[in-house]
Design a protein around this motif. Structure first.
Motif, PDB file in Angstrom:
ATOM      1  N   SER A  79      21.307  48.412  10.695  1.00  0.00           N
ATOM      2  CA  SER A  79      22.519  47.708  10.216  1.00  0.00           C
ATOM      3  C   SER A  79      22.110  46.895   9.405  1.00  0.00           C
ATOM      4  N   TYR A  82      21.143  41.336   7.525  1.00  0.00           N
ATOM      5  CA  TYR A  82      21.177  39.737   7.991  1.00  0.00           C
ATOM      6  C   TYR A  82      21.798  39.891   9.653  1.00  0.00           C
ATOM      7  N   LEU A  83      22.103  41.041  10.087  1.00  0.00           N
ATOM      8  CA  LEU A  83      22.330  41.303  11.539  1.00  0.00           C
ATOM      9  C   LEU A  83      21.107  41.677  12.290  1.00  0.00           C
ATOM     10  N   ALA A  86      20.092  39.493  15.549  1.00  0.00           N
ATOM     11  CA  ALA A  86      21.117  39.403  16.666  1.00  0.00           C
ATOM     12  C   ALA A  86      21.090  40.998  17.116  1.00  0.00           C
ATOM     13  N   HIS A  87      20.910  42.154  16.589  1.00  0.00           N
ATOM     14  CA  HIS A  87      21.053  43.248  17.117  1.00  0.00           C
ATOM     15  C   HIS A  87      19.759  43.459  17.861  1.00  0.00           C
ATOM     16  N   LYS A 177      23.309  38.147   2.794  1.00  0.00           N
ATOM     17  CA  LYS A 177      23.081  39.342   3.943  1.00  0.00           C
ATOM     18  C   LYS A 177      21.843  40.191   3.459  1.00  0.00           C
TER      19      LYS A 177
END
Length: 316
Positions: A79, A82-83, A86-87, A177
């Protein structure tokens, strides 16, 4: 056979992960992306479940977890940068080990947070640091390790990977991002330099923009002038019109052009991870710390001998 899920299935790098999963004899059980342009799955793992909403993907993973025969073993993450945090955290809490693209996360503080979640869940995070498996890099590392030279190596690193106008319209063109061009396209090169030349002692930035960056890094065994770019105009005349990417390391005046040999490095990375030899959070810390510092550095005028040759064209 291990069961994998993949987050970010429509991304540029995702097919390499899908192929690595297949080529290592494992199964892509499910995939997720907000974009449904994932037809590549049909040629690699047509029976995979697919979701465009994370909540449904996550709930599906928890249902699979109830049965040891269906439970996911790994989640691969492709992904946007920036994700990743969280992932990764979500995948660990699903009870899975994680394989994540570079950059793992943007800061050392977040690495520390992921270490805590590893402790809480008993699962591991592995970073794709594919250059550590490239033959030319391994040969250079061996040469440096065996050298009796007391002087630091003089190194020039040049990486130009042409990107079209779409790049700046995508998440990659948004520094909030992608964390900027040096982090997005450079983090695994900084890892490579540390891998070969030891710990970083000095970090200076000479130029940065949306499309390129340049600076100077000094390691235990090397002085490195670096230049990174997504601008096709920066390609050497010798490759313009023939190639869109140029990777080069010059060590004490001897050029090692390593634009080839990247095709199967993700598969090699998966093989190493599955064999218990993967690169984890602490292996990634040095390059994360390096790019974190680069983003915070004030731009300085290069001292004599520290500027990359291409830099002169940018400053005049």
């Amino acid at each position: 056979m291990k069961k994998f899920a993949l987050i970010g299935a429509a991304g540029y790098i995702a097919p390499r992960h899908m192929r690595a999963i297949k080529d290592t004899g494992n199964m892509l059980a499910s995939a997720y992306d907000i974009n449904d342009s994932v037809g590549i799955i049909d040629s690699l793992s047509p029976d995979s479940d697919f979701f465009t909403e994370f909540e449904r993907f996550q709930e599906h993973a928890f249902r699979l977890k109830r049965n040891s025969e269906t439970a996911l073993n790994y989640v691969s993450i492709c992904s946007p940068n920036y994700l990743h945090h969280a992932h990764i955290a979500a995948a660990l809490r699903m009870g899975c080990d994680v394989i994540c693209e570079k950059p793992l996360v943007p800061t050392c503080e977040i690495l520390d947070e992921l270490s805590k979640i590893e402790e809480e869940t008993g699962k591991r995070v592995f970073n794709i640091l594919q250059l550590r498996h490239h033959k030319a890099i391994l040969d250079l590392k061996e040469k440096v390790a065996e050298s009796q030279n007391s002087e630091k190596y003089e190194v020039e690193l040049t990486y130009i990977t042409s990107r079209g106008k779409w790049y700046m319209e995508s998440w990659k063109g948004d520094p909030r991002k992608s964390f900027g061009v040096a982090t997005n396209i450079g983090v695994h090169f900084y890892d490579m330099l540390h891998f070969i030349f030891g710990n970083l002692q000095r970090n200076v930035v000479h130029f940065t923009s949306e499309h390129k960056a340049a600076g100077y890094l000094e390691y235990e065994k090397a002085k490195v002038r670096w230049f990174l770019s997504i601008d096709a105009d920066d390609l050497p005349e010798s490759v313009k019109g023939n190639k869109t990417t140029y990777r080069s390391i010059t060590v004490d005046g001897e050029e090692m052009e390593f634009s080839e040999g990247f095709t199967d490095l993700h598969t090699v990375s998966y093989q190493e991870i599955l064999a218990g030899r993967g690169y984890g959070i602490e292996d990634a810390r040095h390059c994360v710390k390096t790019v974190e510092a680069i983003r915070a550095c004030a731009i300085t005028t290069p001292m004599e001998g520290e500027g990359h040759p291409i830099l002169a064209n940018l400053l005049h």
